[in-house]
Design a protein around this motif. Structure first.
Motif, PDB file in Angstrom:
ATOM      1  N   THR A   1       0.892  -1.166   0.000  1.00 29.68           N
ATOM      2  CA  THR A   1       0.000   0.000   0.000  1.00 29.68           C
ATOM      3  C   THR A   1       0.927   1.211   0.000  1.00 29.68           C
ATOM      4  OG1 THR A   1      -1.460  -1.303   1.398  1.00 29.68           O
ATOM      5  CG2 THR A   1      -1.955   1.058   1.214  1.00 29.68           C
ATOM      6  N   THR A   2       1.019   1.900  -1.131  1.00 27.94           N
ATOM      7  CA  THR A   2       2.098   2.894  -1.270  1.00 27.94           C
ATOM      8  C   THR A   2       1.975   4.073  -0.300  1.00 27.94           C
ATOM      9  OG1 THR A   2       0.836   3.811  -3.125  1.00 27.94           O
ATOM     10  CG2 THR A   2       2.729   2.395  -3.672  1.00 27.94           C
ATOM     11  N   ASN A   3       0.730   4.392   0.084  1.00 24.05           N
ATOM     12  CA  ASN A   3       0.520   5.474   1.055  1.00 24.05           C
ATOM     13  C   ASN A   3      -0.563   5.022   2.024  1.00 24.05           C
ATOM     14  OD1 ASN A   3       0.892   8.585   1.639  1.00 24.05           O
ATOM     15  ND2 ASN A   3      -1.305   8.223   1.686  1.00 24.05           N
ATOM     16  N   ARG A  62       4.280   6.788   4.008  1.00 27.85           N
ATOM     17  CA  ARG A  62       4.424   6.381   2.604  1.00 27.85           C
ATOM     18  C   ARG A  62       5.750   5.656   2.395  1.00 27.85           C
ATOM     19  NH1 ARG A  62       8.113  10.177   0.312  1.00 27.85           N
ATOM     20  NH2 ARG A  62       7.865   9.818  -1.905  1.00 27.85           N
ATOM     21  N   TYR A  63       5.765   4.801   1.379  1.00 28.76           N
ATOM     22  CA  TYR A  63       7.018   4.154   0.979  1.00 28.76           C
ATOM     23  C   TYR A  63       7.899   5.191   0.306  1.00 28.76           C
ATOM     24  CZ  TYR A  63       5.271  -0.637   1.635  1.00 28.76           C
ATOM     25  OH  TYR A  63       4.788  -1.807   2.162  1.00 28.76           O
ATOM     26  N   LEU A  71      10.625   1.485  -3.295  1.00 30.87           N
ATOM     27  CA  LEU A  71       9.777   0.324  -3.576  1.00 30.87           C
ATOM     28  C   LEU A  71      10.589  -0.949  -3.360  1.00 30.87           C
ATOM     29  CD1 LEU A  71       8.074   1.499  -6.900  1.00 30.87           C
ATOM     30  CD2 LEU A  71       7.057   1.470  -4.615  1.00 30.87           C
ATOM     31  N   ALA A 131       0.122  -2.896  -6.174  1.00 30.16           N
ATOM     32  CA  ALA A 131       0.066  -1.769  -5.243  1.00 30.16           C
ATOM     33  C   ALA A 131      -1.322  -1.165  -5.143  1.00 30.16           C
ATOM     34  CB  ALA A 131       1.060  -0.694  -5.664  1.00 30.16           C
ATOM     35  N   MET A 176      -2.710   2.056  -4.547  1.00 28.69           N
ATOM     36  CA  MET A 176      -2.203   3.428  -4.627  1.00 28.69           C
ATOM     37  C   MET A 176      -3.329   4.431  -4.396  1.00 28.69           C
ATOM     38  SD  MET A 176       0.432   4.630  -7.642  1.00 28.69           S
ATOM     39  CE  MET A 176       1.796   3.499  -7.532  1.00 28.69           C
ATOM     40  N   TYR A 236       5.699   7.908 -10.497  1.00 28.54           N
ATOM     41  CA  TYR A 236       6.046   6.495 -10.323  1.00 28.54           C
ATOM     42  C   TYR A 236       6.405   5.923 -11.684  1.00 28.54           C
ATOM     43  CZ  TYR A 236       4.455   5.819  -5.485  1.00 28.54           C
ATOM     44  OH  TYR A 236       4.327   5.848  -4.120  1.00 28.54           O
ATOM     45  N   PHE A 240       5.679  -2.070 -11.668  1.00 29.62           N
ATOM     46  CA  PHE A 240       4.520  -2.725 -11.045  1.00 29.62           C
ATOM     47  C   PHE A 240       3.881  -3.733 -11.999  1.00 29.62           C
ATOM     48  CE2 PHE A 240       4.981   1.459  -9.190  1.00 29.62           C
ATOM     49  CZ  PHE A 240       4.742   1.270  -7.836  1.00 29.62           C
ATOM     50  N   ILE A 257      -1.480  -1.796 -10.455  1.00 30.49           N
ATOM     51  CA  ILE A 257      -1.719  -0.663  -9.560  1.00 30.49           C
ATOM     52  C   ILE A 257      -3.227  -0.479  -9.520  1.00 30.49           C
ATOM     53  CG2 ILE A 257      -1.554   1.868  -9.357  1.00 30.49           C
ATOM     54  CD1 ILE A 257       1.125   1.671 -10.907  1.00 30.49           C
ATOM     55  N   SER A 291       3.981  10.842   5.048  1.00 31.27           N
ATOM     56  CA  SER A 291       3.167  10.964   3.836  1.00 31.27           C
ATOM     57  C   SER A 291       3.102  12.421   3.394  1.00 31.27           C
ATOM     58  CB  SER A 291       1.754  10.465   4.145  1.00 31.27           C
ATOM     59  OG  SER A 291       0.871  10.832   3.121  1.00 31.27           O
TER      60      SER A 291
END
Ligand code: PMP
Length: 359
Positions: A148-150, A157-158, A161, A171, A173, A182, A187, A190, A294
């Motif tokens: 979960t990117t955020n 947040r990441y 990756l 992901a 997103m 990105y 990926f 997404i 984030s």
């Protein structure tokens, strides 16, 4: 009444320009003689709108040609199940990182369809950071690896990756798509609910590499099948026509202001205004570990539930609404997605300063 600054985690603020265009076109769209809401989704006029929305996502995110872009329904929650059902046709195993409530919700849902390996979790520390990943714990035979990117609720947040090698990275997103650049080619899939950075609720964007379209479980409902949705240009059944139209207007706004690289710079600057203030403040504390902060959801507390409450009520009176944090974190959360103007963040910081001086 005047519009206020809305810090809601989603549905959230939309670009004013998009709303004004929609208002102008509400009753009669172009020369169609009807509202977009009244159009057949199979009509030429509507298909143009839908295709333009998809083309804008492709352009803005620089989506390679070997990816399909689907506009589905059911939100990210439907994709929690869909991801598992569409990808688990191999080993039936997947790796998940448990970095927040939605990340956890995704893996709980996926467990219904296969064997889930939780490679790392920050649950014990109330998700104040992205857990450290150790590639030796990754399952090389997994059908996919989910992140979960955020993390909308916890404000993390990441920043890098994970390298999952040949295992496709999937992901969620939802809360930071289109907010930063990105490389989509990193990926396998997404997905994102629209109601934060894309447009109003109702549309769910799925971007999937086309070689992953033949891995679905036989039980996959056709509605959730990426393969079938892809073969039918996301029109397997009636799509969320008006939401997709409004998303198109929002995407046009984003393109006009310079696309994702331009909004990313604005987002960095907006987030810095808040975090710099928090770092200097003697009253407020950020709740997320600073290296994982984030840019979309800024979480903070005063340390006193009464003061938090007073802050939130006073802010609403000053035209700064929906600042209450999620109950699992408490305190405040300012969601500052793409459509939140820098003036809104400045107004919030000014109010925080005033509040701190008064307390
Ligand atoms: N994932 C994330 C990161 C979210 O922020 C949300 C909603 N806030 C969800 C999933 C759930 O999305 P939906 O309500 O669109 O199903």
């Amino acid at each position: 009444m005047e519009r206020v600054y809305n810090f809601s985690p989603g549905p959230s603020m939309l670009p004013l320009e998009a709303l004004e265009t929609a208002a102008k076109e509400l009753v009669c769209y172009g020369s169609s003689g009807t509202s977009v809401m009244e159009m057949s989704h199979r009509s030429k006029a509507y298909i143009e709108i839908f295709e333009a929305a998809v083309a804008l996502i492709k352009e803005l995110m620089n989506v390679p040609d070997n990816y399909k872009i689907l506009l589905m329904q059911g939100g990210a929650t439907a994709q929690f199940a869909a991801t598992a059902m569409n990808l688990m046709g191999g080993s039936g195993r997947a790796d998940y990182v448990d970095s927040g409530s939605f990340a956890y919700g995704a893996l709980v849902e996926a467990k219904k369809y296969g064997r889930i390996n939780v490679v790392a979790s920050s649950r014990e520390d109330n998700y104040t950071y992205i857990p450290k990943l150790d590639a030796t714990t990754f399952d090389k035979g997994a059908d996919y690896f989910h992140i979960t990117t955020n993390n909308t609720i916890f404000g993390t947040r990441y920043t890098t990756l994970p390298d999952t090698g040949a295992v496709p990275l999937a992901a969620d997103m939802s809360s930071n798509i289109l907010s930063e650049v990105y490389d989509v080619s990193k990926f396998g899939v997404i997905y994102a609910g629209a109601q934060k950075n894309i447009g109003p609720a109702g549309v769910t964007v799925v971007i999937v590499r086309d070689d992953l379209l033949d891995r679905e479980l036989p039980i996959t409902p056709k509605f959730l099948s990426w393969k079938q949705q892809s073969a039918n240009d996301s029109m397997l059944n009636t799509p969320a026509t008006y939401s997709a139209y409004l998303a198109k207007l929002c995407l046009e706004w984003l393109k006009k202001l310079g696309g994702v690289p331009a909004i990313e710079q604005q987002n960095i600057a907006k987030a810095a205004l808040l975090y710099d203030f928090l770092d200097d403040s003697k009253l407020f504390d950020g709740t997320a570990r600073s290296e994982f902060r984030s840019r979309m959801n800024v979480t903070f507390v005063t340390g006193s539930a009464e003061l938090d409450d007073e802050f939130i009520k006073g802010a609403a009176k000053a035209g700064l609404i929906n600042l209450k944090g999620h109950r699992s974190v408490g305190g405040m959360r300012a969601s500052i997605y793409n459509a939140m103007p820098v003036e809104g963040v400045k107004a919030l910081v000014a109010y925080m300063k005033k509040f701190e001086e008064a307390h």
